[in-house]
Scaffold this active site. Structure first.
Site, short mmCIF file in Angstrom:
data_model
loop_
_atom_site.label_atom_id
_atom_site.label_comp_id
_atom_site.label_asym_id
_atom_site.label_seq_id
_atom_site.Cartn_x
_atom_site.Cartn_y
_atom_site.Cartn_z
N ARG A 94 42.48 48.95 35.47
CA ARG A 94 43.24 47.74 35.15
C ARG A 94 43.04 47.23 33.73
O ARG A 94 43.60 46.19 33.36
CB ARG A 94 42.94 46.65 36.18
CG ARG A 94 43.48 47.08 37.55
CD ARG A 94 43.40 46.01 38.60
NE ARG A 94 44.14 44.82 38.24
CZ ARG A 94 44.09 43.69 38.92
NH1 ARG A 94 43.32 43.61 39.98
NH2 ARG A 94 44.80 42.64 38.55
N ARG A 144 25.27 18.31 40.62
CA ARG A 144 26.46 19.15 40.48
C ARG A 144 27.39 18.89 41.66
O ARG A 144 27.01 19.08 42.81
CB ARG A 144 26.08 20.65 40.43
CG ARG A 144 25.21 21.02 39.24
CD ARG A 144 25.88 20.77 37.89
NE ARG A 144 27.10 21.51 37.70
CZ ARG A 144 27.20 22.62 36.97
NH1 ARG A 144 26.16 23.11 36.35
NH2 ARG A 144 28.37 23.23 36.85
N PRO A 150 32.53 44.83 39.73
CA PRO A 150 31.10 45.13 39.61
C PRO A 150 30.30 43.85 39.34
O PRO A 150 30.64 43.09 38.44
CB PRO A 150 31.01 46.09 38.43
CG PRO A 150 32.39 46.65 38.29
CD PRO A 150 33.31 45.55 38.73
N GLU A 151 29.29 43.61 40.15
CA GLU A 151 28.42 42.44 39.97
C GLU A 151 27.01 42.95 39.66
O GLU A 151 26.83 44.14 39.41
CB GLU A 151 28.45 41.57 41.24
CG GLU A 151 29.87 41.10 41.60
CD GLU A 151 29.93 40.26 42.88
OE1 GLU A 151 28.92 39.65 43.26
OE2 GLU A 151 31.01 40.23 43.50
#
Ligand SMILES: [Zn+2]
Length: 272
Positions: A112, A151, A2-3
């Protein structure tokens, strides 16, 4: 799994059924789901609290309580929160049940067992280090450009880094990069101003469409009423192993970026 769009959907769909309701009991089928405080403290401090609001920050669900404490839930890989009648029999993957007044119950289903619950006084001890929220007004192309400056990590890894930007995971990072035509291994600082602008816009579009489709049920994610989201039917690269690009017909490729399986189109997203 789930995001942001899945957690946002859970928040939106749970709110009308839990806000204003009182917690009348807690059953921990698997005690390991509680990270803090102790299991006994967790249960005794939750009972009799009323839920005053539900919010989302990144992939966390934050339930505010009348005690001014907050219950913070992370669904991790396989978690779902299901609304049930208090009398409903839990299935074998239910790890915790929070009983509410009016004969309702919230089942934390998690095959899980990676999901976690915390009861804390200050939410910032858990969510304080998260990066900006991609759907909020403060997340601008200029802010993204500034955060990418210097970055050297691959852009795919940065998008999945919760301290860089909150809420995006493997699926939506791949989708946003495909839509922006950016190779997942490009370094953050190598993106041009134009590419950053495009990526900012595709992140918003992809997340917003997925929220509209109530999240992606590719695996074990369910909406609170037990139904599935449909966002995955619109995926162009994520979960499309072995298939071809819908834009140009080139077979999609899979690489591993910092331990994450990553799908992209080698033609639409040229190599760095
Ligand atoms: Zn293509």
């Amino acid at each position: 799994m789930p995001e942001l769009p899945e957690v946002e959907t859970v928040k939106n769909e749970l709110s009308p059924y839990v806000v204003g309701h009182r917690i009348t009991g807690v059953t921990l089928v698997w005690e390991g789901i509680v990270k803090e405080p102790s299991v006994q403290e967790f249960c005794s401090r939750l009972i009799e609290q009323r839920i005053t609001g539900v919010a989302r920050r990144g992939k966390y669900l934050i339930f505010s309580l009348t005690s001014d404490e907050v219950l913070i839930i992370h669904l991790k890989m396989t978690g779902s929160l299901l609304l049930k009648p208090a009398s409903a029999e839990p299935d074998k993957f239910i790890r915790a049940i929070i009983y509410l007044d009016k004969e309702a119950a919230l089942h934390f289903r998690d095959p899980r067992k990676f999901g976690v619950m915390r009861l804390v006084e200050d939410k910032n001890t858990v969510v304080g280090r998260l990066g900006p929220e991609p759907m909020e007004a403060g997340f601008t192309p200029q802010l993204l450009l500034k955060r990418l400056n210097n970055r050297t990590a691959p852009i795919k890894a940065l998008l999945c880094d919760q301290t860089f930007i909150a809420g995006i995971g493997n699926m939506y990072a791949d989708e946003a990069l495909f839509a922006a035509r950016i190779h997942p291994l490009r370094s953050g600082k190598s993106l041009s101003r134009g590419e950053v602008k495009r990526l900012h816009s595709t992140i918003r579009q992809i997340l917003s469409a997925a929220i509209g489709n109530k999240g992606a049920s590719t695996d074990t994610y369910f909406r609170p009423d037990g139904t599935r989201g449909t966002a995955h039917f619109e995926f162009k690269v994520a979960h499309r192993r072995g298939q071809s690009c819908l834009v140009c017909g080139t077979p999609l490729e899979r690489i591993v970026v910092r331990n994450r399986g990553t799908y992209f189109c080698p033609t639409c997203q040229p190599e760095p």
